[in-house]
Design a protein around this motif. Structure first.
Motif, PDB file in Angstrom:
ATOM      1  N   ASN A 119       9.559 -34.389 -34.418  1.00 41.50           N
ATOM      2  CA  ASN A 119       8.928 -35.715 -34.264  1.00 41.50           C
ATOM      3  C   ASN A 119       7.549 -35.588 -33.626  1.00 41.50           C
ATOM      4  O   ASN A 119       6.606 -36.262 -34.034  1.00 41.50           O
ATOM      5  N   ASN A 120       7.433 -34.712 -32.642  1.00 45.57           N
ATOM      6  CA  ASN A 120       6.129 -34.526 -31.988  1.00 45.57           C
ATOM      7  C   ASN A 120       5.116 -33.897 -32.931  1.00 45.57           C
ATOM      8  O   ASN A 120       3.949 -34.279 -32.944  1.00 45.57           O
ATOM      9  N   PHE A 121       5.557 -32.931 -33.735  1.00 42.74           N
ATOM     10  CA  PHE A 121       4.643 -32.214 -34.628  1.00 42.74           C
ATOM     11  C   PHE A 121       4.208 -33.071 -35.817  1.00 42.74           C
ATOM     12  O   PHE A 121       3.147 -32.848 -36.391  1.00 42.74           O
ATOM     13  N   LYS A 122       5.061 -34.031 -36.184  1.00 41.77           N
ATOM     14  CA  LYS A 122       4.788 -34.881 -37.356  1.00 41.77           C
ATOM     15  C   LYS A 122       3.459 -35.610 -37.244  1.00 41.77           C
ATOM     16  O   LYS A 122       2.817 -35.919 -38.247  1.00 41.77           O
ATOM     17  N   LYS A 123       3.062 -35.905 -36.007  1.00 44.95           N
ATOM     18  CA  LYS A 123       1.816 -36.659 -35.792  1.00 44.95           C
ATOM     19  C   LYS A 123       0.614 -35.887 -36.338  1.00 44.95           C
ATOM     20  O   LYS A 123      -0.382 -36.466 -36.731  1.00 44.95           O
ATOM     21  N   ASP A 124       0.683 -34.565 -36.312  1.00 43.71           N
ATOM     22  CA  ASP A 124      -0.496 -33.754 -36.649  1.00 43.71           C
ATOM     23  C   ASP A 124      -0.348 -32.922 -37.918  1.00 43.71           C
ATOM     24  O   ASP A 124      -1.359 -32.452 -38.449  1.00 43.71           O
ATOM     25  N   HIS A 125       0.879 -32.672 -38.370  1.00 40.13           N
ATOM     26  CA  HIS A 125       1.072 -31.703 -39.455  1.00 40.13           C
ATOM     27  C   HIS A 125       2.125 -32.155 -40.460  1.00 40.13           C
ATOM     28  O   HIS A 125       2.950 -33.012 -40.163  1.00 40.13           O
ATOM     29  N   ASP A 126       2.113 -31.489 -41.623  1.00 36.60           N
ATOM     30  CA  ASP A 126       3.192 -31.721 -42.581  1.00 36.60           C
ATOM     31  C   ASP A 126       4.055 -30.475 -42.750  1.00 36.60           C
ATOM     32  O   ASP A 126       4.947 -30.444 -43.594  1.00 36.60           O
ATOM     33  N   LYS A 127       3.792 -29.452 -41.945  1.00 32.18           N
ATOM     34  CA  LYS A 127       4.603 -28.225 -42.012  1.00 32.18           C
ATOM     35  C   LYS A 127       4.897 -27.718 -40.620  1.00 32.18           C
ATOM     36  O   LYS A 127       4.078 -27.824 -39.711  1.00 32.18           O
ATOM     37  N   ILE A 128       6.072 -27.092 -40.517  1.00 35.30           N
ATOM     38  CA  ILE A 128       6.457 -26.476 -39.256  1.00 35.30           C
ATOM     39  C   ILE A 128       7.034 -25.101 -39.594  1.00 35.30           C
ATOM     40  O   ILE A 128       7.741 -24.957 -40.598  1.00 35.30           O
ATOM     41  N   GLY A 129       6.673 -24.103 -38.807  1.00 33.84           N
ATOM     42  CA  GLY A 129       7.110 -22.735 -39.113  1.00 33.84           C
ATOM     43  C   GLY A 129       7.784 -22.060 -37.935  1.00 33.84           C
ATOM     44  O   GLY A 129       7.644 -22.492 -36.778  1.00 33.84           O
ATOM     45  N   LEU A 130       8.524 -21.011 -38.256  1.00 31.67           N
ATOM     46  CA  LEU A 130       9.155 -20.198 -37.214  1.00 31.67           C
ATOM     47  C   LEU A 130       9.526 -18.841 -37.803  1.00 31.67           C
ATOM     48  O   LEU A 130       9.583 -18.659 -39.022  1.00 31.67           O
ATOM     49  N   TRP A 131       9.783 -17.879 -36.919  1.00 34.09           N
ATOM     50  CA  TRP A 131      10.278 -16.560 -37.314  1.00 34.09           C
ATOM     51  C   TRP A 131      11.672 -16.394 -36.726  1.00 34.09           C
ATOM     52  O   TRP A 131      11.907 -16.758 -35.570  1.00 34.09           O
ATOM     53  N   GLY A 152       9.383 -15.894 -46.581  1.00 33.09           N
ATOM     54  CA  GLY A 152       8.859 -14.526 -46.560  1.00 33.09           C
ATOM     55  C   GLY A 152       9.545 -13.703 -45.492  1.00 33.09           C
ATOM     56  O   GLY A 152      10.413 -14.198 -44.771  1.00 33.09           O
ATOM     57  N   GLN A 153       9.144 -12.432 -45.415  1.00 31.86           N
ATOM     58  CA  GLN A 153       9.731 -11.537 -44.425  1.00 31.86           C
ATOM     59  C   GLN A 153       8.701 -10.507 -44.013  1.00 31.86           C
ATOM     60  O   GLN A 153       7.972  -9.965 -44.853  1.00 31.86           O
ATOM     61  N   VAL A 154       8.625 -10.224 -42.726  1.00 31.34           N
ATOM     62  CA  VAL A 154       7.797  -9.132 -42.203  1.00 31.34           C
ATOM     63  C   VAL A 154       8.696  -8.307 -41.291  1.00 31.34           C
ATOM     64  O   VAL A 154       9.170  -8.800 -40.264  1.00 31.34           O
ATOM     65  N   GLY A 155       8.977  -7.066 -41.707  1.00 32.04           N
ATOM     66  CA  GLY A 155       9.890  -6.229 -40.944  1.00 32.04           C
ATOM     67  C   GLY A 155      11.245  -6.904 -40.839  1.00 32.04           C
ATOM     68  O   GLY A 155      11.787  -7.394 -41.833  1.00 32.04           O
ATOM     69  N   LYS A 156      11.772  -7.000 -39.620  1.00 27.20           N
ATOM     70  CA  LYS A 156      13.108  -7.600 -39.436  1.00 27.20           C
ATOM     71  C   LYS A 156      13.045  -9.116 -39.247  1.00 27.20           C
ATOM     72  O   LYS A 156      14.056  -9.746 -38.968  1.00 27.20           O
ATOM     73  N   TRP A 157      11.849  -9.702 -39.403  1.00 24.35           N
ATOM     74  CA  TRP A 157      11.689 -11.136 -39.142  1.00 24.35           C
ATOM     75  C   TRP A 157      11.520 -11.937 -40.424  1.00 24.35           C
ATOM     76  O   TRP A 157      10.663 -11.627 -41.253  1.00 24.35           O
ATOM     77  N   LEU A 158      12.329 -12.969 -40.563  1.00 28.38           N
ATOM     78  CA  LEU A 158      12.210 -13.899 -41.698  1.00 28.38           C
ATOM     79  C   LEU A 158      11.288 -15.038 -41.305  1.00 28.38           C
ATOM     80  O   LEU A 158      11.401 -15.582 -40.201  1.00 28.38           O
ATOM     81  N   ARG A 159      10.397 -15.409 -42.222  1.00 32.51           N
ATOM     82  CA  ARG A 159       9.553 -16.574 -42.011  1.00 32.51           C
ATOM     83  C   ARG A 159      10.268 -17.782 -42.583  1.00 32.51           C
ATOM     84  O   ARG A 159      10.704 -17.760 -43.756  1.00 32.51           O
ATOM     85  N   MET A 160      10.417 -18.843 -41.797  1.00 31.38           N
ATOM     86  CA  MET A 160      11.035 -20.077 -42.295  1.00 31.38           C
ATOM     87  C   MET A 160      10.056 -21.234 -42.099  1.00 31.38           C
ATOM     88  O   MET A 160       9.388 -21.327 -41.069  1.00 31.38           O
ATOM     89  N   ILE A 161      10.016 -22.088 -43.118  1.00 29.70           N
ATOM     90  CA  ILE A 161       9.069 -23.216 -43.118  1.00 29.70           C
ATOM     91  C   ILE A 161       9.826 -24.498 -43.463  1.00 29.70           C
ATOM     92  O   ILE A 161      10.726 -24.484 -44.305  1.00 29.70           O
TER      93      ILE A 161
END
Ligand code: ACO
Length: 164
Positions: A119-131, A152-161
């Protein structure tokens, strides 16, 4: 900012002032250690490293460092950054960390903290990411349920959007 969680849990979510953060730092380290039991390969192990990491998380964006309290005792926190530079998408909202004290996992606490951040991020963006760790099945299932997709994936980390 504060809001009440699931009625029966009687939990409050709010930000911390810097003095409060310093006061609670040892407790937040304990939550991190407890939450990541069994997932050691995706977490800092040395107390010194955890402490530095949590300080970095807070400093990065204090407004996006939210703590869930039950009976005035912290049981979980989420740390993000409202304005994060992503190589692929440019400026997005980023979640750096979400951890729930082990005994309180699976009760809706993580979901509420994540929703508050979205909800806080919605004010500024249309995407949110994490590893997230590639074999951290519980967290991956949780984030998928919350609408994130593996991008996507970098090494042992998955990118989620997630589109928000
Ligand atoms: N399998 C399937 N669904 C799940 C699972 C699972 N293992 N875990 C949670 N969910 C679902 C729940 O069923 C729930 O769905 P519902 O709303 O339909 O009932 C939804 O996800 C929300 O579950 P919560 O109870 O809110 O999840 P919780 O409070 O346990 O928080 C978290 C999830 C943060 C992953 C917690 O388990 C945790 O602290 N894990 C250890 C630390 C960790 O791995 N953190 C994430 C690292 S990645 C990062 O921080 C960016």
């Amino acid at each position: 900012m504060s809001s009440t969680l699931k009625e029966n849990l009687n939990i409050v979510i709010r930000t911390l002032s810097l003095p409060e953060f310093k006061d609670l730092l040892n407790k937040l380290i304990e939550i991190y250690q407890s939450g990541y039991k069994g997932l050691e390969k995706y977490a800092y192990q040395k107390r010194h490293d955890i402490k530095s990491y949590l300080k970095w998380l807070y400093k990065t964006d204090p407004e996006s460092f939210l703590v869930a309290f039950k009976n005035n005792r912290p049981i979980s926190f989420i740390a993000g950054c409202r304005f994060w530079q992503d190589k692929l998408y440019g400026e997005i909202g980023e979640i750096h960390e979400l951890v729930v004290d082990k005994p309180f996992q699976g009760k809706g606490v993580g979901k509420k903290l994540l929703q508050e951040t979205i909800n806080n991020f919605k004010k500024d963006h249309d995407k949110i990411g994490l590893w997230v760790g590639e074999h951290n099945d519980q967290a991956i299932a949780f984030y998928k349920k919350m609408g994130f997709k593996v991008g996507g994936q970098v090494g042992k980390w998955l990118r989620m959007i997630k589109e928000i």
